[in-house]
Design an enzyme around this catalytic site. Sequence first.
Site, mmCIF file in Angstrom:
data_model
loop_
_atom_site.group_PDB
_atom_site.id
_atom_site.type_symbol
_atom_site.label_atom_id
_atom_site.label_comp_id
_atom_site.label_asym_id
_atom_site.label_seq_id
_atom_site.Cartn_x
_atom_site.Cartn_y
_atom_site.Cartn_z
ATOM 1 N N SER A 156 -16.644 4.382 -39.583
ATOM 2 C CA SER A 156 -15.869 5.616 -39.487
ATOM 3 C C SER A 156 -15.087 5.750 -38.185
ATOM 4 C CB SER A 156 -16.784 6.831 -39.680
ATOM 5 O OG SER A 156 -17.220 6.920 -41.022
ATOM 6 N N SER B 124 -24.257 12.427 -40.716
ATOM 7 C CA SER B 124 -24.768 11.492 -41.715
ATOM 8 C C SER B 124 -26.286 11.437 -41.635
ATOM 9 C CB SER B 124 -24.137 10.105 -41.514
ATOM 10 O OG SER B 124 -24.377 9.283 -42.634
ATOM 11 N N LYS C 37 -28.025 15.503 -42.774
ATOM 12 C CA LYS C 37 -27.106 16.262 -43.618
ATOM 13 C C LYS C 37 -27.678 17.570 -44.145
ATOM 14 C CE LYS C 37 -24.336 12.350 -45.187
ATOM 15 N NZ LYS C 37 -23.821 11.607 -46.366
ATOM 16 N N ASN D 109 -21.821 17.277 -44.461
ATOM 17 C CA ASN D 109 -21.456 16.052 -43.746
ATOM 18 C C ASN D 109 -20.289 16.265 -42.778
ATOM 19 O OD1 ASN D 109 -19.184 16.150 -45.502
ATOM 20 N ND2 ASN D 109 -19.053 13.915 -45.515
ATOM 21 N N ASP E 114 -18.464 14.266 -49.054
ATOM 22 C CA ASP E 114 -19.026 13.064 -49.677
ATOM 23 C C ASP E 114 -18.719 13.003 -51.175
ATOM 24 O OD1 ASP E 114 -20.113 11.753 -47.500
ATOM 25 O OD2 ASP E 114 -22.039 12.769 -47.649
ATOM 26 N N GLY F 4 -31.426 8.523 -56.163
ATOM 27 C CA GLY F 4 -31.504 9.185 -54.868
ATOM 28 C C GLY F 4 -31.405 10.683 -54.988
ATOM 29 N N ALA F 5 -31.886 11.379 -53.964
ATOM 30 C CA ALA F 5 -31.853 12.835 -53.966
ATOM 31 C C ALA F 5 -31.616 13.388 -52.565
ATOM 32 C CB ALA F 5 -33.162 13.384 -54.532
ATOM 33 N N ALA G 165 -26.262 12.525 -49.573
ATOM 34 C CA ALA G 165 -25.145 11.930 -50.310
ATOM 35 C C ALA G 165 -25.296 12.159 -51.802
ATOM 36 C CB ALA G 165 -25.042 10.436 -50.002
ATOM 37 N N GLY H 58 -19.355 1.193 -51.085
ATOM 38 C CA GLY H 58 -19.089 2.513 -50.519
ATOM 39 C C GLY H 58 -17.845 2.624 -49.658
#
Length: 290
Positions: A24, A69, A73, A94, A109, A133-134, A137, A257
């Site tokens: 980034s 990040s 978050k 984010n 995101d 995932g939870a 993101a 990504g």
Amino acid sequence: MRSNIDGHFLLIGLMAYPIRHSLSPQMQNTIYSKLDIPYVYLAFEVDQEKLADAIKGLRALGLRGSAVSMPNKQLVCNYLDKLTPAVEMSGACNTISNDNGVLTGYNTDGIGYMRMLKEAGVDVIGKKMTILGAGGAATAIVVQAALDGVNEIAIFNQKDDCYAKIETVAKKLNENTKCKVQVFDLANETQLRKAIADSAVLCNATGVGMKPLEGQSLITDPTLLRPELVVTDCIYSPRKTKLLEIAEKQGCKTLNGIGMMLWQGAAQIKIWTGEDAPIEYVKEKIGFND
């Protein structure tokens, strides 16, 4: 390196841990230089123990804002003055904008992920997707996908602290959108196979596949994947995770990504500066087309 930095430049941060691997700063500073606007973007290694002090520092030093990040978050929402509806629904932020001392939390995101699919010619609107995932993101992607018109979302996660939180998000989305959102235990292999079989897109929104879990994948059985399935990974370092390697061998279209990072960053730049990011220039300049 820009040679015209003076006292009028504004600082934008990136708070996460670990963060030295992030692309980034390179992307953002390339854009600021191209647009010739007075902003500098720097990464700061900030974990959850240091986050409260870091936000105080952001206020005290007058940073224009900061990206946020893993693992911050969700926790960062507790330290901000305002939250956008998407952040309130997802519980994850984010992006922080500092407007004369008022800190507002955004989440780009999900916007970045959905734009990545669109730019790659993947149409998931009106269809089903499965998300692994939870965390921050994952919740951002789920919320944005539901708001954009994805018909059904199956979320798989281990029974940890995030599980109950994503169940709450799913309940809100089921009540406030037309999307059907369900949450399942990642250990339920039968349900996972069924969900993937019905999905147009599979997304890994966990850290499994990047350091220190590089070379690992939550999907280990290749037969779960079929050629018609689009397999995406929010990870961009490494460019090709173990999941994407498995998916490629099964004939699936794969996306890492990079696209999500680029487009969520473009949305952040719009928030902080009001400018449109020259994404194609960044791809060529930094080699993101590789």
